[in-house]
Scaffold this motif. Structure first.
Motif, PDB file in Angstrom:
ATOM      1  N   THR A 107      -7.792  -0.103   2.011  1.00 27.34           N
ATOM      2  CA  THR A 107      -7.263  -0.119   0.779  1.00 27.34           C
ATOM      3  C   THR A 107      -7.448  -1.521   0.086  1.00 27.34           C
ATOM      4  O   THR A 107      -7.804  -1.822  -1.152  1.00 27.34           O
ATOM      5  CB  THR A 107      -5.704   0.160   0.496  1.00 27.34           C
ATOM      6  OG1 THR A 107      -5.667   1.416   1.177  1.00 27.34           O
ATOM      7  CG2 THR A 107      -5.311   0.343  -0.757  1.00 27.34           C
ATOM      8  N   GLN A 159      -4.451   0.409   5.703  1.00 25.77           N
ATOM      9  CA  GLN A 159      -4.240  -0.625   4.714  1.00 25.77           C
ATOM     10  C   GLN A 159      -5.374  -1.659   4.330  1.00 25.77           C
ATOM     11  O   GLN A 159      -5.489  -2.090   3.303  1.00 25.77           O
ATOM     12  CB  GLN A 159      -3.086  -1.455   5.170  1.00 25.77           C
ATOM     13  CG  GLN A 159      -1.616  -0.491   5.331  1.00 25.77           C
ATOM     14  CD  GLN A 159      -0.575  -1.046   6.377  1.00 25.77           C
ATOM     15  OE1 GLN A 159      -0.780  -2.082   6.774  1.00 25.77           O
ATOM     16  NE2 GLN A 159       0.341  -0.261   6.662  1.00 25.77           N
ATOM     17  N   VAL A 177       1.022  -1.226  -0.118  1.00 25.56           N
ATOM     18  CA  VAL A 177      -0.054  -0.063  -0.048  1.00 25.56           C
ATOM     19  C   VAL A 177       0.756   1.318   0.052  1.00 25.56           C
ATOM     20  O   VAL A 177       0.767   2.281  -0.712  1.00 25.56           O
ATOM     21  CB  VAL A 177      -1.123  -0.086   1.180  1.00 25.56           C
ATOM     22  CG1 VAL A 177      -1.530   1.389   1.318  1.00 25.56           C
ATOM     23  CG2 VAL A 177      -2.093  -1.246   1.200  1.00 25.56           C
TER      24      VAL A 177
END
Length: 923
Positions: free
Chosen positions: A839, A836, A763
């Motif tokens: 995402t 994270q 990420v």
């Protein structure tokens, strides 16, 4: 006889006490014209009389008693003779000095057989027994001792050797240290009978921190390499007591080059002026009044006038090389260095003031030069001088006024505005007592505890400078610099903490005179040093580790002028271009890069601590600086490899087929001052070929060695430090993987073998070096992997599991009084894991989430996409910035990430979001 005895006993309680203890202490003689005459030994007979007394003594206790009682008898007799005007000042000085010599010589002689019997005889290289040399300083050295004076001594011995002991031979330094300690015990230990003399050893090399005894060779080396101005003045009076004429001549020859210059030395006047100013400041600080020695026009000024002529002209006019003040003035008068009438007036004042000094001390056998406040003592002194007390004070004032007028004519006045003449200069004087130093700091505004602590730091630095400094010039610069810095930082509330940081820097530069003098001469640089050290202990450490940064303090405007982000590459190039062509080797290039990083990082930090740069901008600047340096390092490494092996087929410096992928803080644009670089090296080249150079190697081997060279350039520690610590563990297969990964291999690994935690790390990954084509390939590869559809439950479980493993690995201690900003529940890492997770979970549906690598813009995007409520996204952003700012402040203070501040509201925002997004859903 009764009348005379009663008179002196009424004047002097000391005489009265002595007669009470020893009724026959004073011997009287009546003869025509001189009734009630005090009988005194001839000065040359004192030694024999002391030796006779000690012959009857078999142990230290009896020797101490006999010496002290003998001293009381003699000094009572001398006091009586002086109070009755039966002895001139010159004779009094001769008697007093002779008694001190006699006690010292006889004690040294009495101790020697006792020491050699125990430790063995100590012989020199010629087989002759070595003697303990006792150097008399001050008034004792000049044969002008006062009545209740302490005596200034230095101990030394001829040469290194070992005692002739069959089983346990001692080195000369150990033997003579024991010898000197025994002498001190014999003469200076207080007993029921008092002491013979108070002995002051602070004039020895290195003062109180120096060894008790030194060899002649060590003494010579010390004065040649380390001697200071005030020691030149002190050594004018130095005299070996009881030594042979040959030894005295050798000793004088040893000191002569240090004390007396071969040329006319007018620098002695400035040194003396400063010494006098310091004495004046100390007497003023202590509230000393009516001091006939240290006050304006006192005895010390008369001595100084003689000594300044001795030091200025003694190298050329050997007659001035004398310990005697009387002899020095005789030469000054003969050579007409002063008008004869001036010399006569000075000596008349000297004799009068010394007489007053003796009477003062004879009252109670006390070392004092201050006129009494008590009426009975004033009347006693008036009786001795046969005038009223006001008349006596008036006569003293007139004498001192005359002396001070002559002193100013010779020495000149002290500049009251001199930055270096402040009272804090006293703190750098070797002779200052601890109590006096602490009192000065208290007077300057510190409380007692802080003053004690600060003085401990200053005193320790002084000792280190004496032992590790860079010669006389460097020590003089430190003597000027430290008091000025102390005076400036005392204005701070946190003065003690700032001092510790400043001294950390000074310890590193004290042997580098150029840097010390830079700070002495440049007020702006001093101010910036204090400002930076006060703002951050990390900055102080940087300045200490890399003194070259001090050059940047000269121009504050330049220091605080930040470059544009795009300019860092050009600025780094400029440092490399400064290397002279003939010196442009690898080591010089590595040092230039390190210097560029340190200097540019300092400029970022200066803007940071001044408040001109918010935290996110600080990270931007540090990130762009790191990228510029990485680019330069990769190119340097490529040139070195290509020069040796040639380029891989189809590649060159403009098309390397090589990229650097940054993870972690560098990838996420959140670099801090001490951050590591998390890097992965990617190659997009044909591994099947070989290089096109004189020593061809396989292309794969070329890229591997290129990576090794890059790491060498980044991580090798030189005199200017390391560039960056680098972590390569995020490459495919971690430590077990190759240093360089081919692009297709990397893509396959991410698709087939990468763990969830590696995708979390992805990420924050972005290319920071490489041609645009390979950069875009890496960006697209990252987007593809992040935008894959994933099982929500499985992803949540894996992210939460990894977070718990991290907590367990860091062994997070639970403490209600403090909070770990990074690893604590509701801290920075929780926000990073949440970002994270969002995402990886939602980029399939919202690809925009994978556009950025920094947490702030990912959260902004999540809010803009209504993936999470805008208010929640904004709260998380503000919380993240707040926690990072606190962590950043702790890092600048060189503290861990644990804070005592109340961040419960910020934690609640994070914990609420964590529960919403990452807590397991209830069936």
């Amino acid at each position: 006889m009764i009348d005379a005895s009663a008179f002196v006993a009424s004047i002097s309680p000391f005489i009265a006490r002595t007669l009470e203890q020893q009724p026959q202490a004073i011997e009287w003689r009546q003869q025509p014209g001189y009734p009630h005459q005090v009988v005194l030994p001839a000065p040359e007979n004192y030694l024999t009389l002391v030796q006779q007394e000690l012959q009857q003594c078999s142990d230290e206790g009896s020797a101490q008693r006999q010496l002290r009682q003998l001293r009381q008898r003699w000094y009572a007799s001398l006091a009586a003779a002086d109070l009755l005007q039966q002895i001139s000042l010159a004779d009094m000085l001769r008697h007093l000095s002779a008694t001190a010599d006699a006690f010292i010589i006889a004690a040294v002689q009495w101790l020697r057989p006792r020491l050699t019997e125990r430790y063995g005889e100590l012989l020199d290289s010629q087989g002759v027994p070595q003697q303990l040399y006792v150097i008399g300083m001050g008034k004792l050295g000049g044969g002008e001792l006062n009545f209740s004076s302490d005596i200034d001594l230095i101990f030394c011995y001829p040469e290194q050797a070992e005692t002739q002991h069959p089983r346990r031979p001692l080195e000369a330094s150990v033997f003579f240290t024991k010898y000197a300690q025994a002498l001190l015990a014999l003469l200076d230990t207080p007993t029921a009978d008092g002491r013979v003399f108070r002995i002051d050893l602070r004039l020895r090399p290195f003062g109180q921190s120096g060894p008790l005894v030194a060899s002649m060779a060590a003494l010579e080396y010390y004065y040649q390499e380390q001697g200071r101005d005030w020691e030149r003045y002190a050594m004018v009076k130095a005299r070996l007591i009881g030594a042979s004429e040959v030894a005295q001549q050798q000793f004088s020859a040893l000191l002569r080059p240090f004390v007396y210059r071969r040329y006319i030395d007018f620098s002695a006047i400035d040194a003396l002026r400063k010494m006098k100013a310091l004495i004046t400041q100390e007497t003023r600080r202590q509230g000393v009044r009516n001091n006939i020695k240290l006050g304006a026009g006192g005895i010390r000024e008369i001595e100084f006038i003689a000594q300044v002529f001795q030091l200025i002209r003694g190298g050329q006019q050997r007659q001035l090389q004398t310990q005697s003040l009387y002899q020095a003035y005789a030469v000054i008068k003969q050579q007409q260095l002063l008008e004869p009438a001036v010399v006569d007036e000075l000596l008349q004042s000297y004799e009068f003031l010394r007489k007053v000094e003796h009477v003062l001390q004879e009252l109670n056998d006390e070392q004092t030069q201050t006129l009494p406040d008590q009426d009975d003592q004033q009347q006693a002194m008036a009786q001795v001088f046969k005038v009223s007390w006001p008349a006596l004070v008036d006569r003293i004032d007139q004498a001192m006024q005359k002396v001070h007028q002559h002193f100013r004519a010779v020495i000149g006045a002290t500049d009251e505005d001199d930055e270096e003449a402040g009272e804090l200069q006293l703190l750098w004087q070797d002779m200052i007592e601890d109590d006096a130093a602490v009192a000065i700091l208290i007077d300057a505004g510190l409380n007692a505890a802080s003053a004690q602590q600060m003085w401990a730091h200053i005193s320790q630095l002084r000792q280190e400078v004496r032992r590790r400094g860079s010669g006389p010039r460097g020590r003089q610069a430190m003597a000027r610099l430290v008091p000025i810095l102390i005076e400036q930082l005392l204005a701070y509330e946190d003065a003690e903490a700032v001092l510790e940081r400043v001294l950390l820097v000074l310890r590193k530069i004290m042997s580098r005179t150029a840097y010390v003098e830079l700070l002495v001469e440049n007020k702006g640089a001093r101010e910036q040093l204090l400002k930076l050290c006060r703002a951050s202990s990390w900055l102080a450490t940087q300045l200490a580790q890399y003194p070259l940064l001090l050059d940047e303090l000269i121009d504050p405007q330049h220091l605080y002028q930040l470059p544009q982000l795009a300019d860092y590459g050009r600025l780094v190039d400029e440092y490399l271009l400064r290397i002279p062509e003939q010196e442009a080797d690898l080591e010089a290039q590595m040092d230039a890069l390190r210097q560029a990083r340190q200097v540019l990082q300092l400029r970022i930090a200066a803007a940071d601590i001044s408040g001109a740069l918010p935290l996110m901008k600080v990270s931007d600047h540090l990130t762009y600086l790191a990228e510029a340096i990485i680019a330069k390092v990769v190119r340097l490494a490529w040139y070195q490899m290509a020069e040796k092996y040639g380029n891989p087929a189809g590649q060159d410096s403009d098309n390397m087929g090589f990229a650097v992928l940054a993870y972690g803080k560098l990838g996420g644009l959140e670099l801090g001052y001490g951050s590591d670089l998390d890097l992965v090296f990617i190659a997009d080249a044909d591994y099947g070929g070989v290089t096109q150079g004189p020593r061809e190697i396989e292309n794969q081997q070329f890229y591997l060695r290129l990576a090794q060279r890059i790491l060498h350039l980044l991580t090798t520690r030189t005199m200017v430090g390391v560039l960056y610590d680098t972590d390569m563990r995020l490459r495919p297969s971690g430590k077990a993987g190759l240093l360089v990964t081919r692009l297709d291999t990397y893509a396959k690994y991410l698709a087939e073998d990468a763990w969830t935690w590696e995708l979390q790390a992805l990420v924050r990954a972005r290319p920071v070096f490489g041609r645009e084509e390979i950069r875009q390939q890496l960006i697209q590869l990252r987007l593809q992997r992040l935008c894959q559809q994933r099982s929500e439950d499985e992803l949540r479980e894996q992210v939460v599991s990894m977070r718990e493993k991290m907590r367990e690995h860091t062994k997070l201690a639970v403490n209600e009084q403090e909070f770990d900003l990074k690893q604590g529940y509701g801290g920075i890492t929780d926000i990073e894991f949440l970002v994270q997770y969002l995402t990886l979970r939602y980029a399939h549906d919202y690809p925009e989430l994978a556009t950025y690598t920094d947490n702030i813009r990912i959260l902004e995007t999540a809010g803009q996409l209504n993936l999470m409520p805008t208010e929640q996204a904004q709260q998380l952003i503000e919380t993240y910035i707040r926690l990072r700012e606190l962590s950043h402040q702790l890092a600048l203070a060189e503290q861990s990430s644990k804070t005592h501040q109340d961040v419960s509201a910020a934690r609640a925002v994070v914990e609420t979001a964590w529960q919403q997004w990452l807590a397991a859903k209830q069936g």
